[in-house]
Write an enzyme that holds these catalytic residues in place. Structure first.
Site, PDB file in Angstrom:
ATOM      1  N   GLN A 122     -33.176 -24.256  25.609  1.00  0.00           N
ATOM      2  CA  GLN A 122     -32.252 -24.173  26.737  1.00  0.00           C
ATOM      3  C   GLN A 122     -32.414 -25.414  27.627  1.00  0.00           C
ATOM      4  OE1 GLN A 122     -32.818 -20.866  29.461  1.00  0.00           O
ATOM      5  NE2 GLN A 122     -30.665 -20.800  30.008  1.00  0.00           N
ATOM      6  N   GLU A 245     -36.850 -16.797  27.905  1.00  0.00           N
ATOM      7  CA  GLU A 245     -36.541 -15.497  27.320  1.00  0.00           C
ATOM      8  C   GLU A 245     -36.207 -15.540  25.839  1.00  0.00           C
ATOM      9  OE1 GLU A 245     -34.772 -17.316  29.455  1.00  0.00           O
ATOM     10  OE2 GLU A 245     -32.608 -17.041  29.225  1.00  0.00           O
ATOM     11  N   HIS A 269     -38.744 -10.515  34.586  1.00  0.00           N
ATOM     12  CA  HIS A 269     -37.573 -11.404  34.535  1.00  0.00           C
ATOM     13  C   HIS A 269     -37.193 -11.720  33.081  1.00  0.00           C
ATOM     14  CE1 HIS A 269     -34.971 -14.711  36.069  1.00  0.00           C
ATOM     15  NE2 HIS A 269     -35.280 -15.237  34.888  1.00  0.00           N
ATOM     16  N   GLU A 270     -38.162 -12.200  32.326  1.00  0.00           N
ATOM     17  CA  GLU A 270     -37.840 -12.609  30.946  1.00  0.00           C
ATOM     18  C   GLU A 270     -37.432 -11.408  30.097  1.00  0.00           C
ATOM     19  OE1 GLU A 270     -37.305 -15.577  30.977  1.00  0.00           O
ATOM     20  OE2 GLU A 270     -38.626 -16.234  32.600  1.00  0.00           O
ATOM     21  N   HIS A 273     -33.842 -10.442  30.621  1.00  0.00           N
ATOM     22  CA  HIS A 273     -32.889 -11.274  29.881  1.00  0.00           C
ATOM     23  C   HIS A 273     -32.508 -10.653  28.531  1.00  0.00           C
ATOM     24  CE1 HIS A 273     -32.082 -14.909  32.142  1.00  0.00           C
ATOM     25  NE2 HIS A 273     -33.364 -15.205  32.302  1.00  0.00           N
ATOM     26  N   GLU A 292     -28.662 -15.732  35.000  1.00  0.00           N
ATOM     27  CA  GLU A 292     -29.830 -15.712  35.884  1.00  0.00           C
ATOM     28  C   GLU A 292     -29.670 -14.797  37.093  1.00  0.00           C
ATOM     29  OE1 GLU A 292     -32.565 -16.682  34.875  1.00  0.00           O
ATOM     30  OE2 GLU A 292     -32.061 -18.083  33.270  1.00  0.00           O
ATOM     31  N   ASP A 347     -29.181 -29.081  32.830  1.00  0.00           N
ATOM     32  CA  ASP A 347     -30.497 -28.860  33.450  1.00  0.00           C
ATOM     33  C   ASP A 347     -30.449 -29.137  34.955  1.00  0.00           C
ATOM     34  OD1 ASP A 347     -31.629 -28.173  31.048  1.00  0.00           O
ATOM     35  OD2 ASP A 347     -32.582 -30.112  30.690  1.00  0.00           O
ATOM     36  N   TYR A 355     -29.641 -18.199  40.550  1.00  0.00           N
ATOM     37  CA  TYR A 355     -30.644 -17.123  40.520  1.00  0.00           C
ATOM     38  C   TYR A 355     -30.515 -16.210  41.732  1.00  0.00           C
ATOM     39  CZ  TYR A 355     -33.361 -19.563  36.889  1.00  0.00           C
ATOM     40  OH  TYR A 355     -33.783 -20.153  35.725  1.00  0.00           O
ATOM     41  N   ARG A 514     -45.618 -27.243  35.126  1.00  0.00           N
ATOM     42  CA  ARG A 514     -44.516 -26.359  35.487  1.00  0.00           C
ATOM     43  C   ARG A 514     -43.688 -27.004  36.591  1.00  0.00           C
ATOM     44  NH1 ARG A 514     -45.360 -20.095  37.393  1.00  0.00           N
ATOM     45  NH2 ARG A 514     -43.147 -19.605  37.743  1.00  0.00           N
ATOM     46  N   LYS A 516     -41.481 -26.053  38.611  1.00  0.00           N
ATOM     47  CA  LYS A 516     -41.403 -25.351  39.892  1.00  0.00           C
ATOM     48  C   LYS A 516     -42.531 -25.774  40.847  1.00  0.00           C
ATOM     49  CE  LYS A 516     -41.816 -20.731  41.778  1.00  0.00           C
ATOM     50  NZ  LYS A 516     -42.298 -19.370  41.511  1.00  0.00           N
TER      51      LYS A 516
HETATM   52  N1  BES Z   1     -34.068 -19.161  31.162  1.00  0.00           N
HETATM   53  C1  BES Z   1     -34.884 -19.518  32.258  1.00  0.00           C
HETATM   54  C2  BES Z   1     -35.543 -20.861  32.111  1.00  0.00           C
HETATM   55  C3  BES Z   1     -34.563 -22.012  31.946  1.00  0.00           C
HETATM   56  C4  BES Z   1     -33.459 -22.140  32.752  1.00  0.00           C
HETATM   57  C5  BES Z   1     -34.785 -22.966  30.983  1.00  0.00           C
HETATM   58  C6  BES Z   1     -32.576 -23.193  32.577  1.00  0.00           C
HETATM   59  C7  BES Z   1     -33.911 -24.013  30.813  1.00  0.00           C
HETATM   60  C8  BES Z   1     -32.794 -24.139  31.601  1.00  0.00           C
HETATM   61  C9  BES Z   1     -35.946 -18.466  32.518  1.00  0.00           C
HETATM   62  O1  BES Z   1     -35.520 -17.168  32.289  1.00  0.00           O
HETATM   63  C10 BES Z   1     -36.311 -18.525  33.964  1.00  0.00           C
HETATM   64  O2  BES Z   1     -35.445 -18.269  34.757  1.00  0.00           O
HETATM   65  N2  BES Z   1     -37.539 -18.867  34.279  1.00  0.00           N
HETATM   66  C11 BES Z   1     -38.018 -18.922  35.645  1.00  0.00           C
HETATM   67  C12 BES Z   1     -38.840 -17.720  35.913  1.00  0.00           C
HETATM   68  C13 BES Z   1     -38.438 -16.830  36.928  1.00  0.00           C
HETATM   69  C14 BES Z   1     -39.318 -15.642  37.162  1.00  0.00           C
HETATM   70  C15 BES Z   1     -37.342 -17.034  37.854  1.00  0.00           C
HETATM   71  C16 BES Z   1     -38.933 -20.120  35.764  1.00  0.00           C
HETATM   72  O3  BES Z   1     -39.207 -20.753  34.746  1.00  0.00           O
HETATM   73  O4  BES Z   1     -39.358 -20.419  36.863  1.00  0.00           O
HETATM   74 ZN    ZN Z   2     -34.166 -16.506  33.790  1.00  0.00          ZN
END
Ligand code: BES
Ligand code: ZN
Length: 561
Positions: A122, A245, A269-270, A273, A292, A347, A355, A514, A516
């Site tokens: 993804q 997910e 969360h995952e 999905h 999301e 991306d 979200y 990560r 984030k």
């Molecule tokens: N599917 C996403 C991760 C993603 C989004 C990958 C867009 C590539 C492009 C995954 O389900 C997700 O939302 N992960 C979050 C976790 C969360 C608890 C909100 C993350 O990685 O922070």
């Molecule tokens: Zn997600």
């Protein structure tokens, strides 16, 4: 119409994929073939998406041509079909720099002995390791054989049958996933378990021991889990996301392993999905909020059912605050739910808006309709659109038909900002935290008794210009094993120029990938000239260990010189 794919599924639609891949850790490449099956050709050619693939040949075709690569989309592979053909076999190798694969040296793993490989498809990275119609509007079933060096285990997000893998439910390409490493498995229940490196697997099994309860919770609300097994795979720390997910096998960061299950909302969360996203999928990346936003809403419902309303209202309040912070940094055009992605990498549209604003819209509709009616609506939504890919308009049509609402849904979806009628979360526990913050500001002792991670996060986010030495003396934040709290602590430390925390900051940025965590930390550093210098020096050392997606984001922020 998906602007992020060269393929033309309206002319010819691939239905099934057979993958046969050898994993070569020396060269960091996958080599093998992808056989694509489709309804007998109604069109003279088949166009596939690729990025950085070397095509060795295409069997059962009249010819092929690899087009000029586009910076975002990669290169179209045009295959001239034999009349009446219903399959082609593409023989190919990936590039060591494939955007959808990360090849890790032993030093980047927990065990430090063996290399590791994982995919992240993804949004549009599947094309960098498989030539296919890389659009979420196209669903395929697949079978795969993966040959890995001895002593390493290959897993795919699919049913495992001997050394083979099989996905019998049609899935979009962004959910095709592979990992290879030194892996062990622990069962968590009848249909769930966890894969991880040997030194991590016990910890992971303890952290994720509520997984079965979570699956049951969603099933009670939204109908049966349709994917057979639900397993988790804990990746090395460079994984750029919290979780992914992938069907039957969620990929997760090891930074959720806090030791007290306090970060398992990520599993909720995952898992969610498996309904919102994997069962009912966004047709294009502009409709990403359907994946999301629905998933954050479901995640909250799982947390409420398994851990109680108080915990959920804390999580929702944290999310709501994060949304405000994010929105403040975004242009108006990115504050809408239906994302404008023309000419952009999908991306980049991945902000908290789809979200948190998406989930807030669903909360708001729920509040108006009442929980029972809204749950019935969602359950029928998942049934109605099961195994389909849908647009925002499909959702709107269905909502207007099945659950007409006075919530200004169009305004939510197409306009910037949060409508005033939003169903705002409220946490009593956080009100009590705020009382303690007030005492703290006056230099008084405070009661933190049995604060959860969420309360600590709220505490740290509510303090303004705190005395960090005093905080650390009393609460030992620099010794926390909780990555979320540590990240918050480090952000505060940067803001306050609190140098005793800098060695820890350096270590954290060099060991965790990560996005984030990386984005706010580097972002905070970049606010001052000295910080910028430190950011550059850390980034130079850390960058080789980061995933393509994290590097892409950070190169844009920091520059690569
Ligand atoms: N599917 C996403 C991760 C993603 C989004 C990958 C867009 C590539 C492009 C995954 O389900 C997700 O939302 N992960 C979050 C976790 C969360 C608890 C909100 C993350 O990685 O922070
Ligand atoms: Zn997600």
């Amino acid at each position: 119409m998906d602007i992020h794919s060269w393929s033309r599924p309206d002319e010819l639609r691939v239905r099934h994929l057979e993958l046969d891949l050898d994993v070569d850790f020396e060269q960091k490449i996958l080599t093998g073939s992808a056989t694509l099956r489709f309804d007998a050709a109604s069109s003279p050619d088949l166009v596939l998406d690729t990025r950085d693939l070397t095509i060795h040949g295409v069997d059962n075709a009249l010819g092929f041509e690899l087009g000029t690569p586009d910076r975002i989309l990669g290169a179209p592979l045009r295959i001239r079909l034999s009349p009446g053909a219903s399959w082609v076999k593409v023989r190919y190798s990936t590039s060591p720099a494939a955007s959808g694969l990360q090849w890790l040296d032993p030093a980047q793993t927990a065990g430090k002995q063996r290399p590791f490989l994982y995919s992240q498809s993804q949004a549009i990275h599947a094309r960098s390791w498989i030539p296919l119609q890389d659009s979420p509007g196209v669903r395929i079933t697949f079978e795969a054989r993966v040959s890995a060096p001895s002593g390493l285990t290959a897993v795919m997000a699919a049913e495992r049958a001997g050394g083979h893998f099989r996905m019998r439910q049609p899935i979009p390409s962004y959910l095709v996933a592979l990992a290879v490493g030194e892996l062990e498995f622990r069962s968590l229940g009848e249909r769930s378990g966890v894969f991880a490196e040997p030194s991590v697997v016990e910890t992971a099994a303890r952290e994720f021991s509520d997984t079965e309860a979570m699956i049951r919770a969603v099933e009670e609300m939204y109908g049966p889990y349709r994917w057979g097994r639900y397993d988790l795979l804990v990746l090395p720390p460079s994984f750029p996301f919290g979780g992914m997910e992938n069907p039957c096998l969620t990929f997760t960061t090891p930074s959720v392993l806090a030791g007290d299950k306090s970060l398992v909302a990520l599993v909720a969360h995952e898992l969610a999905h498996s309904w919102s996203g994997n069962l009912v999928t966004n047709a294009t990346w502009s409709d990403f909020w359907l994946n999301e936003g629905f998933t954050v809403y479901l995640e909250g419902r799982i947390i409420e059912k398994v851990y109680g309303l108080a915990r959920q209202e804390m999580e929702a309040t944290l999310g709501r605050r994060e949304l405000d912070t994010e929105i403040a940094s975004l242009p108006e055009s990115d504050r809408v739910l239906h994302l404008p992605l023309k000419g952009r990498d999908p991306d980049d549209g991945c902000t908290l808006v789809p979200y948190q604003k998406g989930a807030l819209l669903l909360r708001t509709i729920e509040r108006e309709a009442g929980r029972a009616r809204f749950d019935a609506f969602l359950r029928s939504y998942f049934d109605h659109f099961a195994f389909q890919s849908i647009t925002t308009q499909d959702f709107l049509d269905y909502l207007n038909r099945e659950l007409p609402t006075s919530v200004p849904v169009d305004e939510w979806i197409y306009r910037a900002g949060i409508p005033a009628s939003a169903a705002e979360p409220h946490s009593d526990a956080f009100t009590r935290v705020e009382e303690q913050v007030a005492r703290w500001r006056q230099g008084q002792a405070i009661e933190t008794g049995r604060w959860s991670t969420q309360e600590w996060l709220h505490f740290l986010r509510t303090l303004e210009n705190p005395d960090l030495a005093r905080l650390d003396r009393e609460f030992h934040f620099s010794q926390t094993g909780n990555a979320e709290i540590l990240c918050q602590w480090l952000q505060l430390s940067i803001r306050a120029h609190y140098e005793p925390a800098f060695p820890l900051l350096d270590k954290f940025l060099c060991s965790v990938g990560r996005r984030k965590f990386l984005k706010p930390l580097y972002g905070e550093l970049l606010k001052t000239p000295e910080g910028t210098e430190l950011a550059r020096s850390i980034y130079r050392r850390a960058r080789p260990g980061y995933h393509y997606i994290a590097r892409n984001t950070l190169d844009g922020m920091i520059g690569t010189r």
